[in-house]
Motif scaffolding. Structure first.
Motif, short mmCIF file in Angstrom:
data_model
loop_
_atom_site.label_atom_id
_atom_site.label_comp_id
_atom_site.label_asym_id
_atom_site.label_seq_id
_atom_site.Cartn_x
_atom_site.Cartn_y
_atom_site.Cartn_z
N ASP A 23 0.82 -1.21 0.00
CA ASP A 23 0.00 0.00 0.00
C ASP A 23 0.86 1.26 0.00
OD1 ASP A 23 -2.23 -1.52 0.02
OD2 ASP A 23 -2.97 -0.87 1.98
N ILE B 267 1.02 3.91 -3.09
CA ILE B 267 0.59 5.30 -2.93
C ILE B 267 1.74 6.25 -3.23
CG2 ILE B 267 -0.24 7.00 -1.25
CD1 ILE B 267 -2.03 4.79 -0.09
N ILE C 27 2.22 6.38 -7.01
CA ILE C 27 1.23 7.22 -7.70
C ILE C 27 1.58 8.70 -7.48
CG2 ILE C 27 -1.19 7.94 -7.81
CD1 ILE C 27 -1.98 5.10 -6.94
N ALA C 28 1.89 9.06 -6.25
CA ALA C 28 2.18 10.47 -5.93
C ALA C 28 3.43 10.94 -6.66
CB ALA C 28 2.34 10.63 -4.42
N GLN D 264 2.96 9.98 -10.91
CA GLN D 264 1.73 10.46 -11.53
C GLN D 264 1.35 9.66 -12.77
OE1 GLN D 264 0.16 12.89 -10.02
NE2 GLN D 264 1.63 14.13 -8.92
N PRO D 265 1.20 8.35 -12.63
CA PRO D 265 0.94 7.51 -13.81
C PRO D 265 -0.42 7.79 -14.45
CG PRO D 265 0.57 6.26 -11.82
CD PRO D 265 1.13 7.57 -11.38
N MET D 266 -0.51 7.55 -15.74
CA MET D 266 -1.76 7.74 -16.47
C MET D 266 -2.50 6.40 -16.62
SD MET D 266 -2.50 10.77 -17.09
CE MET D 266 -1.66 12.29 -16.65
N ALA D 267 -3.70 6.50 -17.16
CA ALA D 267 -4.65 5.38 -17.27
C ALA D 267 -4.09 3.98 -17.05
CB ALA D 267 -5.38 5.46 -18.60
N LEU E 235 -1.76 3.48 -14.08
CA LEU E 235 -2.51 3.71 -12.84
C LEU E 235 -3.32 2.46 -12.48
CD1 LEU E 235 -3.21 5.72 -10.65
CD2 LEU E 235 -4.98 6.66 -12.15
N ARG E 236 -3.94 1.86 -13.50
CA ARG E 236 -4.72 0.64 -13.25
C ARG E 236 -3.84 -0.48 -12.72
NH1 ARG E 236 -9.95 1.36 -15.02
NH2 ARG E 236 -10.04 3.24 -16.25
N ILE F 180 -3.29 0.36 -8.95
CA ILE F 180 -4.52 0.10 -8.18
C ILE F 180 -4.77 -1.42 -8.15
CG2 ILE F 180 -7.02 0.52 -8.05
CD1 ILE F 180 -5.81 3.16 -7.69
N ILE G 185 -2.70 -2.96 -5.45
CA ILE G 185 -3.29 -2.72 -4.12
C ILE G 185 -4.40 -3.74 -3.86
CG2 ILE G 185 -4.75 -1.11 -2.78
CD1 ILE G 185 -3.20 1.21 -3.98
N ARG G 186 -5.23 -3.98 -4.88
CA ARG G 186 -6.34 -4.92 -4.71
C ARG G 186 -5.85 -6.34 -4.52
NH1 ARG G 186 -9.76 -2.27 -8.94
NH2 ARG G 186 -10.74 -0.65 -7.69
N ARG H 299 -13.71 -19.88 0.55
CA ARG H 299 -13.59 -18.42 0.41
C ARG H 299 -12.21 -18.03 -0.10
NH1 ARG H 299 -14.96 -16.23 6.04
NH2 ARG H 299 -14.36 -14.24 5.09
N LYS I 124 -22.62 -19.07 -9.25
CA LYS I 124 -21.78 -19.84 -8.34
C LYS I 124 -22.52 -21.03 -7.72
CE LYS I 124 -18.88 -19.12 -4.38
NZ LYS I 124 -17.84 -20.09 -4.75
#
Lengths: 234, 234
Positions: A64, A68, A71-72, A75-78, A81-82, A85, A88-89, A197, A224
């Motif tokens: 994380d 972060i 990104i700061a 400053q990545p673009m589309a 950036l995905r 993110i 992170i997920r 799960r 499911k």
């Protein structure tokens, strides 16, 4: 200059991906150890899994923080950036896998020596092996940038669900046979549910990784299968 | 110019926060309806909850899309970036709350009319009310920018855990009394567990919201009470 910026971004992202690989190795080790502890009533191994979860949480916080900062700073673009993110997920899902393995480990004491028939232990072991396969293969397919494999692996989650449903039925049968089985079988039921799960979290990771690699969503998942769709008479 | 950029950022963030408020209203409605459906064996209401989950998923995707667009467009720095990432996380937890309510709704058919003593229904209803209070109060404290309230609310999760442990014991007792109770009580056990997990997701949201509002982490949580720490004899 742009070249330099781009390659720095890639380098930072590779470090994050390396952390995700470490998280997935740790997740696989925790799942494997928690099931061994469960089947052997091995409290020491269970305690180790519980301790490992703190390491997992620390690794997630590191992903994380790095994401972060990345990104700061860059400053990545589309598309880039995905990817950040997405990382992170994925780390979030792997942290949940660790939590679920810890939850299995915490039940080892409450269950004690499993006295149920050998078929049940074999079933749980087989389910755990399917789950471990998913952890290893899905993260490898992401690391090797193989989106088509992710699509196939997502479908393999069905095998885990089928196994879970059969263990669910078996446990209910043991509970009905002898009331003394009820408490340990209830905990085993939660353990099996936790494995199921974990499979779902790996499916999330496969879908997320596919999106990061290709920029498109995997087609909608089949409905499911679960223990509610099985025809257990009351 | 900078003034303009800053206020555009805040405006975009407010729209995302508005979506989070909508998600939390929907989450509360889904939890409330799923428990009503469960206690009344009301299949129509259960189906409505299952349908609502699609709306929840759509709202989460909208938060994600807006958040990613906002980062790409406004290039926020440290504090603002944490607020956007925080919003993505809160939406993720609320989506899981919706999933868990859907899972309760899916069990309504498998459980049928609850024949267990009235005390059990009352216990589940009380637990659901505690959970609903957390959903409403935690998101309100975030919206009203009241970090101290978040700290207090996080502690309230203990009440849910205490309730869950008592329902867990009660269900095991019914299962031991009569084998015909085993299948419905197993599903009820998963429903109670789902409510307890919703409480955990709300705790995540409280911690996340606190961090977004204050920039500091809440102190480490007490060790969690659960059904493994209760002394149920085998």
């Amino acid at each position: 200059m742009r070249e330099h910026t781009v390659s720095s971004f890639d380098q930072d992202l590779r470090q994050i991906d390396q952390l995700i690989r470490e998280m997935s190795d740790l997740a696989a080790a925790m799942v494997s150890a928690s099931i061994d502890a469960l089947l052997e009533a091995d409290e020491a191994t269970a305690q180790q899994v519980i301790a490992d979860d703190k390491l997992m949480d620390a690794k997630q916080r590191e992903v994380d923080d790095r994401a972060i900062t990345l990104i700061a700073k860059r400053q990545p673009m589309a598309q880039d950036l995905r990817a950040v993110i997405g990382a992170i997920r994925m780390a979030g899902d792997l942290e949940r896998v660790g939590d679920l393995a810890k939850n299995v480990a915490k039940r080892v004491g409450a269950i004690g020596k499993i006295t149920a028939p050998r078929a049940l232990s074999t079933g749980i072991k087989e389910m755990a092996d399917l789950v471990l396969g998913q952890i290893r293969n899905i993260v490898a397919a992401y690391a090797d940038r193989k989106p088509q494999e992710l699509q196939t692996l997502r479908i393999d989650d069905e095998k885990i669900d089928v196994k879970y449903t059969s263990i669910f039925r078996e446990l209910l049968t043991y509970m009905m046979e002898d009331p003394r089985n009820i408490t340990p079988c209830t905990h085993l039921l939660f353990c099996a549910k936790n494995l199921e799960r974990i499979g779902d979290h790996m499916t999330n990771i496969a879908e997320n990784a596919y999106y990061v690699l290709t920029g498109t969503q995997l087609p909608l998942q089949r409905p499911k299968l679960d223990e509610m769709s099985s025809s257990i008479s009351e």
